[in-house]
Design a protein around this motif. Structure first.
Motif, PDB file in Angstrom:
ATOM      1  N   LEU A   7       9.212  23.002  -4.986  1.00 45.57           N
ATOM      2  CA  LEU A   7       7.922  22.858  -4.302  1.00 45.57           C
ATOM      3  C   LEU A   7       7.299  21.481  -4.464  1.00 45.57           C
ATOM      4  CD1 LEU A   7       5.668  24.067  -2.627  1.00 45.57           C
ATOM      5  CD2 LEU A   7       4.685  25.016  -4.716  1.00 45.57           C
ATOM      6  N   ASP A   8       7.335  20.921  -5.691  1.00 46.80           N
ATOM      7  CA  ASP A   8       6.626  19.658  -5.873  1.00 46.80           C
ATOM      8  C   ASP A   8       7.227  18.554  -5.013  1.00 46.80           C
ATOM      9  OD1 ASP A   8       8.954  19.373  -7.280  1.00 46.80           O
ATOM     10  OD2 ASP A   8       8.014  18.777  -9.165  1.00 46.80           O
ATOM     11  N   ARG A   9       8.514  18.655  -4.653  1.00 50.68           N
ATOM     12  CA  ARG A   9       9.132  17.655  -3.776  1.00 50.68           C
ATOM     13  C   ARG A   9       8.583  17.770  -2.357  1.00 50.68           C
ATOM     14  NH1 ARG A   9      15.345  18.767  -5.842  1.00 50.68           N
ATOM     15  NH2 ARG A   9      14.969  18.245  -8.050  1.00 50.68           N
ATOM     16  N   ILE A  10       8.334  19.000  -1.911  1.00 47.71           N
ATOM     17  CA  ILE A  10       7.740  19.203  -0.590  1.00 47.71           C
ATOM     18  C   ILE A  10       6.294  18.715  -0.586  1.00 47.71           C
ATOM     19  CG2 ILE A  10       7.049  20.945   1.100  1.00 47.71           C
ATOM     20  CD1 ILE A  10      10.027  20.450   1.044  1.00 47.71           C
ATOM     21  N   PHE A  11       5.573  19.031  -1.655  1.00 45.39           N
ATOM     22  CA  PHE A  11       4.173  18.614  -1.748  1.00 45.39           C
ATOM     23  C   PHE A  11       4.060  17.089  -1.740  1.00 45.39           C
ATOM     24  CE2 PHE A  11      -0.099  18.263  -3.459  1.00 45.39           C
ATOM     25  CZ  PHE A  11      -0.734  19.365  -2.913  1.00 45.39           C
ATOM     26  N   GLU A  12       5.050  16.427  -2.354  1.00 43.57           N
ATOM     27  CA  GLU A  12       5.050  14.972  -2.439  1.00 43.57           C
ATOM     28  C   GLU A  12       5.145  14.319  -1.054  1.00 43.57           C
ATOM     29  OE1 GLU A  12       5.304  12.414  -5.104  1.00 43.57           O
ATOM     30  OE2 GLU A  12       4.095  13.980  -6.010  1.00 43.57           O
ATOM     31  N   ARG A  13       5.685  15.036  -0.057  1.00 40.40           N
ATOM     32  CA  ARG A  13       5.851  14.444   1.269  1.00 40.40           C
ATOM     33  C   ARG A  13       4.521  13.988   1.863  1.00 40.40           C
ATOM     34  NH1 ARG A  13       8.938  18.831   4.763  1.00 40.40           N
ATOM     35  NH2 ARG A  13       6.988  19.858   4.234  1.00 40.40           N
ATOM     36  N   GLN A  14       3.433  14.619   1.441  1.00 40.71           N
ATOM     37  CA  GLN A  14       2.121  14.275   1.980  1.00 40.71           C
ATOM     38  C   GLN A  14       1.695  12.856   1.596  1.00 40.71           C
ATOM     39  OE1 GLN A  14      -0.604  18.002   1.806  1.00 40.71           O
ATOM     40  NE2 GLN A  14       0.681  18.028  -0.016  1.00 40.71           N
ATOM     41  N   TYR A  15       2.311  12.341   0.527  1.00 43.36           N
ATOM     42  CA  TYR A  15       1.966  10.998   0.070  1.00 43.36           C
ATOM     43  C   TYR A  15       2.999   9.968   0.546  1.00 43.36           C
ATOM     44  CZ  TYR A  15      -1.105  13.687  -2.986  1.00 43.36           C
ATOM     45  OH  TYR A  15      -2.061  14.549  -3.460  1.00 43.36           O
ATOM     46  N   ARG A  16       3.796  10.349   1.544  1.00 44.44           N
ATOM     47  CA  ARG A  16       4.861   9.466   2.006  1.00 44.44           C
ATOM     48  C   ARG A  16       4.314   8.122   2.466  1.00 44.44           C
ATOM     49  NH1 ARG A  16       6.987   8.325   6.937  1.00 44.44           N
ATOM     50  NH2 ARG A  16       5.574   9.816   7.916  1.00 44.44           N
ATOM     51  N   ILE A  17       3.271   8.134   3.288  1.00 47.40           N
ATOM     52  CA  ILE A  17       2.706   6.887   3.799  1.00 47.40           C
ATOM     53  C   ILE A  17       2.156   6.044   2.652  1.00 47.40           C
ATOM     54  CG2 ILE A  17       0.879   5.890   5.218  1.00 47.40           C
ATOM     55  CD1 ILE A  17       3.127   6.976   6.870  1.00 47.40           C
ATOM     56  N   ASP A  18       1.468   6.682   1.712  1.00 44.14           N
ATOM     57  CA  ASP A  18       0.881   5.955   0.584  1.00 44.14           C
ATOM     58  C   ASP A  18       1.968   5.336  -0.293  1.00 44.14           C
ATOM     59  OD1 ASP A  18      -2.051   6.950   0.943  1.00 44.14           O
ATOM     60  OD2 ASP A  18      -0.826   8.749   0.996  1.00 44.14           O
ATOM     61  N   LYS A  19       3.059   6.083  -0.501  1.00 46.92           N
ATOM     62  CA  LYS A  19       4.172   5.539  -1.283  1.00 46.92           C
ATOM     63  C   LYS A  19       4.822   4.369  -0.552  1.00 46.92           C
ATOM     64  CE  LYS A  19       6.347   9.462  -2.005  1.00 46.92           C
ATOM     65  NZ  LYS A  19       7.381  10.412  -2.488  1.00 46.92           N
ATOM     66  N   GLN A  20       4.938   4.479   0.769  1.00 45.77           N
ATOM     67  CA  GLN A  20       5.517   3.385   1.549  1.00 45.77           C
ATOM     68  C   GLN A  20       4.675   2.123   1.421  1.00 45.77           C
ATOM     69  OE1 GLN A  20       6.152   4.496   5.616  1.00 45.77           O
ATOM     70  NE2 GLN A  20       7.669   6.049   5.136  1.00 45.77           N
ATOM     71  N   ILE A  21       3.342   2.292   1.486  1.00 45.93           N
ATOM     72  CA  ILE A  21       2.461   1.133   1.364  1.00 45.93           C
ATOM     73  C   ILE A  21       2.662   0.467   0.005  1.00 45.93           C
ATOM     74  CG2 ILE A  21       0.053   0.409   1.168  1.00 45.93           C
ATOM     75  CD1 ILE A  21      -0.665   2.546   3.213  1.00 45.93           C
ATOM     76  N   TYR A  22       2.682   1.285  -1.053  1.00 47.25           N
ATOM     77  CA  TYR A  22       2.847   0.726  -2.400  1.00 47.25           C
ATOM     78  C   TYR A  22       4.196   0.047  -2.565  1.00 47.25           C
ATOM     79  CZ  TYR A  22       4.244   0.698  -7.266  1.00 47.25           C
ATOM     80  OH  TYR A  22       4.752   0.322  -8.473  1.00 47.25           O
ATOM     81  N   ARG A  23       5.275   0.735  -2.165  1.00 44.52           N
ATOM     82  CA  ARG A  23       6.615   0.162  -2.334  1.00 44.52           C
ATOM     83  C   ARG A  23       6.767  -1.131  -1.545  1.00 44.52           C
ATOM     84  NH1 ARG A  23      10.002   5.689  -1.170  1.00 44.52           N
ATOM     85  NH2 ARG A  23       9.685   6.731  -3.181  1.00 44.52           N
ATOM     86  N   ALA A  24       6.312  -1.079  -0.278  1.00 42.66           N
ATOM     87  CA  ALA A  24       6.459  -2.258   0.572  1.00 42.66           C
ATOM     88  C   ALA A  24       5.658  -3.432   0.018  1.00 42.66           C
ATOM     89  CB  ALA A  24       6.019  -1.937   1.995  1.00 42.66           C
ATOM     90  N   LEU A  25       4.402  -3.173  -0.360  1.00 41.57           N
ATOM     91  CA  LEU A  25       3.573  -4.258  -0.888  1.00 41.57           C
ATOM     92  C   LEU A  25       4.153  -4.810  -2.189  1.00 41.57           C
ATOM     93  CD1 LEU A  25      -0.061  -2.982  -0.203  1.00 41.57           C
ATOM     94  CD2 LEU A  25       1.085  -4.915   0.868  1.00 41.57           C
ATOM     95  N   SER A  26       4.687  -3.935  -3.034  1.00 39.88           N
ATOM     96  CA  SER A  26       5.264  -4.390  -4.303  1.00 39.88           C
ATOM     97  C   SER A  26       6.459  -5.294  -4.072  1.00 39.88           C
ATOM     98  CB  SER A  26       5.684  -3.187  -5.154  1.00 39.88           C
ATOM     99  OG  SER A  26       4.584  -2.369  -5.438  1.00 39.88           O
ATOM    100  N   ILE A  27       7.371  -4.842  -3.219  1.00 41.21           N
ATOM    101  CA  ILE A  27       8.594  -5.617  -2.981  1.00 41.21           C
ATOM    102  C   ILE A  27       8.280  -6.931  -2.287  1.00 41.21           C
ATOM    103  CG2 ILE A  27      10.736  -5.664  -1.638  1.00 41.21           C
ATOM    104  CD1 ILE A  27      11.036  -2.709  -2.253  1.00 41.21           C
ATOM    105  N   PHE A  28       7.443  -6.876  -1.289  1.00 38.81           N
ATOM    106  CA  PHE A  28       7.181  -8.089  -0.524  1.00 38.81           C
ATOM    107  C   PHE A  28       6.189  -9.013  -1.231  1.00 38.81           C
ATOM    108  CE2 PHE A  28       8.849  -5.184   2.733  1.00 38.81           C
ATOM    109  CZ  PHE A  28       9.959  -5.938   3.093  1.00 38.81           C
ATOM    110  N   ALA A  29       5.380  -8.469  -2.122  1.00 37.05           N
ATOM    111  CA  ALA A  29       4.568  -9.337  -2.988  1.00 37.05           C
ATOM    112  C   ALA A  29       5.481 -10.117  -3.918  1.00 37.05           C
ATOM    113  CB  ALA A  29       3.569  -8.509  -3.785  1.00 37.05           C
ATOM    114  N   ALA A  30       6.500  -9.434  -4.454  1.00 41.88           N
ATOM    115  CA  ALA A  30       7.470 -10.112  -5.317  1.00 41.88           C
ATOM    116  C   ALA A  30       8.229 -11.192  -4.545  1.00 41.88           C
ATOM    117  CB  ALA A  30       8.446  -9.093  -5.903  1.00 41.88           C
ATOM    118  N   LEU A  31       8.605 -10.872  -3.302  1.00 33.89           N
ATOM    119  CA  LEU A  31       9.311 -11.858  -2.474  1.00 33.89           C
ATOM    120  C   LEU A  31       8.425 -13.059  -2.165  1.00 33.89           C
ATOM    121  CD1 LEU A  31      11.309  -9.709   0.115  1.00 33.89           C
ATOM    122  CD2 LEU A  31      12.209 -11.044  -1.789  1.00 33.89           C
TER     123      LEU A  31
END
Length: 804
Positions: free
Chosen positions: A664-688
């Protein structure tokens, strides 16, 4: 022509080869910047491509349903009522066709003696396959014109029959109804906001409703679409239809104290810009703001790469003073000199472009996992990709080449031959400004990454009011009068409860993390109109299984409470029905579809969805075994062994039904998909961004140190310590990065403040994230500059001065 180009490119090649170290720094910075930019452009192109593969996509609209009661908005839904599409087509000539789709997200289907689980089926009207451009392998757009027909995807055909030409084959649902396969289509593209594996004709639904219900204006579970005539104005059509509604539904609205509005949503905009209840695939919807943010990030990274190139090339332009001076003395014009520098820049960009395409191919799978999209290199066949690519290539080469050329052309030819000043004030100011801009953007990205992580962490750690940890959820067969599923469930439940690793087991028609679509008008006795309350069916173990808090009253008791007798509310439902406290609601009655129900309990509000959404008013009914989900709470670390034992019990009590489960917690986590994408993308591209900025700083500091080698040697001979020399050469970079920090902080503060305001609950802005971002930038800059400076400062002074 060839000779003319040779004049520009041969000297450029020679200069690139002679200055290998600086050329490598420029090549690496440009290739990383281009790779990041092109990857993000590919992502943006994919996101903006949603639903555009339909032939008439620009004229297809989904009907949005907004409902008001007593002047107050009750809901804004992507699903409309079944009557609205037919009314539009029957009364307005500009409507060519209409269709509705009724989602059936969970079910078991049998073909050729084997049963499979499907969770993306739709019951649709025949117009659904006429409006949209699905690619048929077998059959045609008349496939659903006959009763009890089904259209299936290619993957579905292969799964059920082993081949695609399955026309005329039979698929049976859980109730034993047989559907004839009359069409096979290619799998629905990833860039479709509608997903399905099967499309069923609506006869079974009509039978359940005891009629077509085309006149029903209250039940809103139907995603409805219309195809308008070319050149039709959707806004004018909305106004015309609204007037038609006023003429035909005013009495109904007045009686029910409601007002209904139906708005048109162009389907090409749904994926990125629609955030309504009952979206087709809620957890897969996009975010236009995210796409725009990442597009700006992409261009910013490329901009930083260009600045690094310009800065280093401008600094080194003095080395080419004599070459440029001689060329100008023998007749070269300014445009020839500019062509020389632009030619060199173009060569570097061509090499960087080739390297970036290799990098993209290598990291594309990882990038796809990061953004949770299956991107492929098929975009390389898109003419628009190459147009954008070429524009970036030549505009970058032009910008990066002109600046160094202009910096040297500011002098007269004889002055150039005599040697450029070591420190031209205007050039030095420009160089500082470019470094400040680089680190301004980098610090902004780093700060944004910190705050996006903090917001994501904050949302995930908020008290949900419900326990979803260590929960296995099994898809359960729906009620079938021919099968004793409630009895099967009781036996299965008793068997599984005997396992020491299982704490609770419960059945329900919904689970946390899945949007509740089922709703009903609930009112108190004597009231003329009620309120919309969302419904959940569950057994007596649902509340203890998910650790819901009863604030008043009691839980369901088997054999005493039934769907026709007892209900439990949450606090939001109690408030919306007018109760001043939970205790006031206990033992009172409410009316649902003419049936009086007794309120036996009130539970505390919990987050059915993520904390980005407010709790909805909920009403719970007792139902044992007639459910879509079975949830099990376990207490062991060896979940695989437990799942194996549960599966054995399942096959015993549900023979022939596939065992399909998820955590269940994996399904519940899907709701934060956009927020996780923002964090991951900003982290990687901030490093770049920081890496490219530091890379340029390494080149710049290396060149500056080389130019000041003799000065350093003289200072050492006169007794200067290495630390004092280090401070002398490093302090100007600290000043520049500090200026970048002072500019970036307020700009980022304002931008992030607006972004955080879009969340109902969000973190507070704090100063230490900004300070940490600035310190990270200064630290990496100092390391890169200090390495070069220390190397020069520790060199034997005699080696630097022996030729003086």
């Amino acid at each position: 022509m060839i000779k003319s180009w040779t004049r520009y490119f041969l000297p450029a090649f020679r200069h690139i080869i002679i200055n290998k170290q600086f050329s490598l720094i420029n090549l690496l910075g440009l290739s990383i910047g281009l790779s990041a930019c092109l990857l993000l452009i590919q992502y943006a192109v994919f996101e903006f491509s949603f639903d555009k593969f339909h032939e008439n996509s620009h004229n297809i609209y989904r009907i949005r349903y907004d409902n008001y009661r007593d002047g107050i908005s009750e809901f804004n839904s992507a699903a409309a009522v079944p009557a609205v599409g037919q009314a539009m087509k029957d009364n307005f000539a500009e409507v060519i066709e209409y269709a509705w789709a009724f989602p059936v997200y969970n079910g078991f289907f049998t073909a050729e003696g084997k049963t499979y689980h499907e969770n993306s089926c739709q019951v649709v009207t025949p117009g659904f396959i006429k409006i949209f451009s699905w690619k048929y392998i077998h059959g045609d757009t008349s496939a659903l014109s006959k009763p009890y027909s089904v259209v299936i995807s290619k993957s579905c055909a292969l799964k059920y029959f082993g081949f695609t030409n399955a026309l005329g084959s039979i698929i049976m649902n859980e109730e034993g109804l047989e559907y004839t396969v009359r069409g096979i289509i290619e799998d629905v593209p990833d860039n479709s906001h509608i997903k399905f594996s099967m499309l069923f004709s609506p006869e079974d639904l009509y039978d359940r409703l005891e009629g077509r219900q085309d006149e029903l204006w209250t039940w809103y579970d139907f995603n409805t679409y219309i195809l308008l005539e070319e050149e039709s104005d959707p806004l004018k059509f909305e106004k015309k239809f609204d007037q038609w509604l006023i003429n035909h539904l005013s009495d109904f609205w007045e009686t029910d104290h409601r007002r209904q509005y139906f708005r048109l949503q162009q389907i090409e905009s749904i994926h990125l810009y629609s955030n309504l209840s009952q979206e087709s695939i809620p957890d897969e919807r996009g975010n236009g703001r995210l796409v725009i943010i990442l597009s700006c990030v992409a261009l910013s990274i490329l901009f930083i790469a260009w600045i690094s190139y310009i800065n280093l090339s401008s600094s080194m332009s003095g080395n080419r003073a004599k070459e440029v001076g001689v060329r100008m003395i023998v007749g070269a014009r300014k445009r020839n000199i500019i062509g020389l520098f632009v030619g060199e820049s173009l060569i570097m960009h061509l090499f960087a472009s080739g390297l970036s395409l290799v990098i993209i191919e290598l990291i594309l799978p990882s990038f796809s996992r990061l953004i949770e999209r299956e991107l492929t290199l098929s975009i390389l066949t898109d003419p628009w990709f190459w147009i954008i690519f070429t524009l970036l290539l030549f505009s970058g080469a032009l910008i990066s080449g002109i600046f160094p050329a202009l910096s040297i052309l500011a002098y007269k030819p004889f002055d150039i031959l005599k040697g450029l000043p070591e420190r031209n004030h205007s050039k030095f100011i420009l160089r500082k400004i470019l470094v400040v801009i680089q680190f301004l953007v980098s610090i902004g990205f780093i700060s944004s990454a910190f705050f996006s992580f903090s917001q994501l962490h904050y949302m995930k750690k908020q008290i949900l009011g419900i326990d979803i940890d260590k929960t296995i959820v099994i898809w359960c067969p729906e009620y079938n009068p021919q099968q004793p599923y409630p009895e099967n469930y009781r036996n299965f439940k008793n068997n599984v409860k005997s396992l020491k690793e299982v704490d609770y087991i419960t059945a329900s028609n919904n689970i946390p993390g899945v949007e509740i679509f089922l709703s009903e008008i609930i009112q108190k006795p004597g009231e003329l109109h009620g309120r919309i309350i969302y419904e959940v069916k569950m057994d007596e173990d649902y509340i203890p299984s998910y650790h819901l808090e009863l604030v008043s009253g009691r839980n369901f008791i088997p054999r005493i409470d039934t769907m026709e007798h007892s209900v439990i509310l949450n606090i939001s439902a109690a408030k919306i029905l007018g109760y001043s406290s939970p205790d006031e609601a206990i033992n009172d009655t409410v009316i649902r579809s003419g049936v009086e129900l007794t309120i036996i309990g009130v539970i505390k509000d919990y987050q059915q969805m993520s904390v980005k959404e407010s709790p909805r008013p909920l009403m719970f009914y007792y139902s044992a075994g007639n459910s879509s989900y079975i949830s099990l709470k376990f207490n062991t670390q060896d979940a695989d062994q437990l799942i194996s034992e549960i599966e054995d019990s399942w096959l015993e009590f549900y023979p022939g039904k596939p065992f399909k489960y998820f955590i269940l917690d994996r399904i519940f986590e899907r709701q934060y998909r956009i927020d996780k994408q923002i964090y991951r993308a900003l982290s990687i591209f901030a490093a770049l961004a920081l890496f490219i900025a530091v890379l340029g700083l390494i080149g710049l500091s290396t060149y500056t140190t080389l130019r000041r080698t003799k000065e350093i040697a003289i200072r050492k001979v006169n007794g200067a310590k290495i630390s004092s020399i280090l401070v002398l050469l490093v302090k100007e970079y600290i000043v520049m990065i500090s200026i970048a920090f002072l500019i970036a902080t307020p700009l980022t503060w304002v931008a992030l403040g607006r972004w955080l305001d879009s969340y109902p609950e969000h973190i507070n802005m704090n100063w230490y994230n900004f300070v940490l971002s600035g310190l990270i930038a200064i630290l990496f800059a100092l390391i890169s500059v200090a390495v070069q400076t220390i190397r020069s400062a520790t060199m034997n002074p005699s080696r630097s001065l022996k030729y003086e």
